[in-house]
Enzyme design. Sequence first.
Site, PDB file in Angstrom:
ATOM      1  N   ARG A 185       0.851  -1.185   0.000  1.00 52.47           N
ATOM      2  CA  ARG A 185       0.000   0.000   0.000  1.00 52.47           C
ATOM      3  C   ARG A 185       0.891   1.241   0.000  1.00 52.47           C
ATOM      4  NH1 ARG A 185      -2.188  -3.450   4.056  1.00 52.47           N
ATOM      5  NH2 ARG A 185      -4.276  -4.218   3.574  1.00 52.47           N
ATOM      6  N   HIS A 275      -2.204   2.516  -6.077  1.00 54.71           N
ATOM      7  CA  HIS A 275      -2.989   1.324  -5.726  1.00 54.71           C
ATOM      8  C   HIS A 275      -3.140   0.374  -6.913  1.00 54.71           C
ATOM      9  CE1 HIS A 275      -5.504  -0.653  -2.737  1.00 54.71           C
ATOM     10  NE2 HIS A 275      -6.283  -1.015  -3.736  1.00 54.71           N
ATOM     11  N   ARG A 278      -0.745  -2.477  -6.911  1.00 56.44           N
ATOM     12  CA  ARG A 278      -1.158  -3.527  -5.966  1.00 56.44           C
ATOM     13  C   ARG A 278      -2.170  -4.462  -6.621  1.00 56.44           C
ATOM     14  NH1 ARG A 278      -1.290  -4.507  -0.450  1.00 56.44           N
ATOM     15  NH2 ARG A 278      -3.305  -4.926   0.518  1.00 56.44           N
ATOM     16  N   HIS A 301      -4.294  -9.026   3.706  1.00 54.66           N
ATOM     17  CA  HIS A 301      -5.740  -8.933   3.885  1.00 54.66           C
ATOM     18  C   HIS A 301      -6.201  -9.842   5.023  1.00 54.66           C
ATOM     19  CE1 HIS A 301      -6.212  -7.598  -0.568  1.00 54.66           C
ATOM     20  NE2 HIS A 301      -6.056  -6.575   0.233  1.00 54.66           N
ATOM     21  N   TYR A 310      -9.665  -7.688  -5.149  1.00 55.17           N
ATOM     22  CA  TYR A 310      -8.513  -7.056  -5.772  1.00 55.17           C
ATOM     23  C   TYR A 310      -8.040  -7.848  -7.003  1.00 55.17           C
ATOM     24  CZ  TYR A 310      -7.647  -3.747  -2.003  1.00 55.17           C
ATOM     25  OH  TYR A 310      -7.744  -2.717  -1.104  1.00 55.17           O
TER      26      TYR A 310
END
Length: 327
Positions: A185, A275, A278, A301, A310
């Site tokens: 992040r 982001h 990621r 997570h 994601y």
Amino acid sequence: MKDIIMNNIISDMGKYINNYQLEKLKQVINHYFYSIEVVNESNNIKEINLDYNNLFLSSKKLEGCSSRTVEYYSKTVDDMLSQINKNIKLIDTNDIRNYLSNYQNIHNCSNVTIDNIRRILSSFFSWLENEDYILKSPIRRIHKIKTQVTVKETYSDEILEKLRDGCHNIRDLAMIDFLSSTGVRVGELVNLDISDIDFVNQSCIVLGKGNKEREVYFDARAKLHLLKYLESRKDNNSALFVSLIKPYHRLNISGVEIRLRSLGKNLNISKVHPHKFRRTLATRAIDKGMPIEQVQKLLGHTKIDTTMHYAMVSQTNVKVSHHKYIC
């Protein structure tokens, strides 16, 4: 104020009881209200509600929420309380429904935004209920708002190479390689120190959401560019990434976002955001057969459902699998 309340009670009860009973009720009310002073609390509503909001935010901080998350919660709850302008204990479901509807009309925002607000308000009122400040959360009957499911974009190999080629300094190149190979992040990136990096094992420990530490890994290209960037530094800052000009402060989140957005604009590449690196890492890991549980651990997570959100399975792999298993 006291006379108005008494008269309203008598007026409302007149529909259900006879005149004799109504007169007796009036005498009882006069008796119990005689020594009671009724004060209009409207001037104190903001102060009362603010106290509850502050207590809620304190609990979120103790749970490990980041300062940005706590600030977002604060702004969302405060806006709702200001617009409804009622004591928290008197806010009902219709108040919340009207607030959400008006918010969407005024700001012309998507259902995704409205559902995010709904989730935060649900967390707030659930906390009030659990702490016995209210009897029942008024948001219980407001269900999740349906949103359109869209496949979010990832970076292609070509776009990543364009971004690398477009970097005019070694810091930006090292930052892009680090983001794309670790999937960290942006908040985790800017908090890293040079001492956190293990160049031998090409890994580092990052502090994620909820103050949970996890180990992430970077590739050889990121390692080489990081070493070259650190060798070029002329400052004594402990931060892994610093500004390009004196006094070489630690980069913050907005600094990274602005830099990447500017790079994308110069290269005519839309939606360049930290982001997205990621999401790209998660998608590629899934596509190449990495177990979803390992991807979950890599991304930090708590719930595997978040990882699935994601990691978007590429359409190319779906086509190949269709030919392999069905045709």
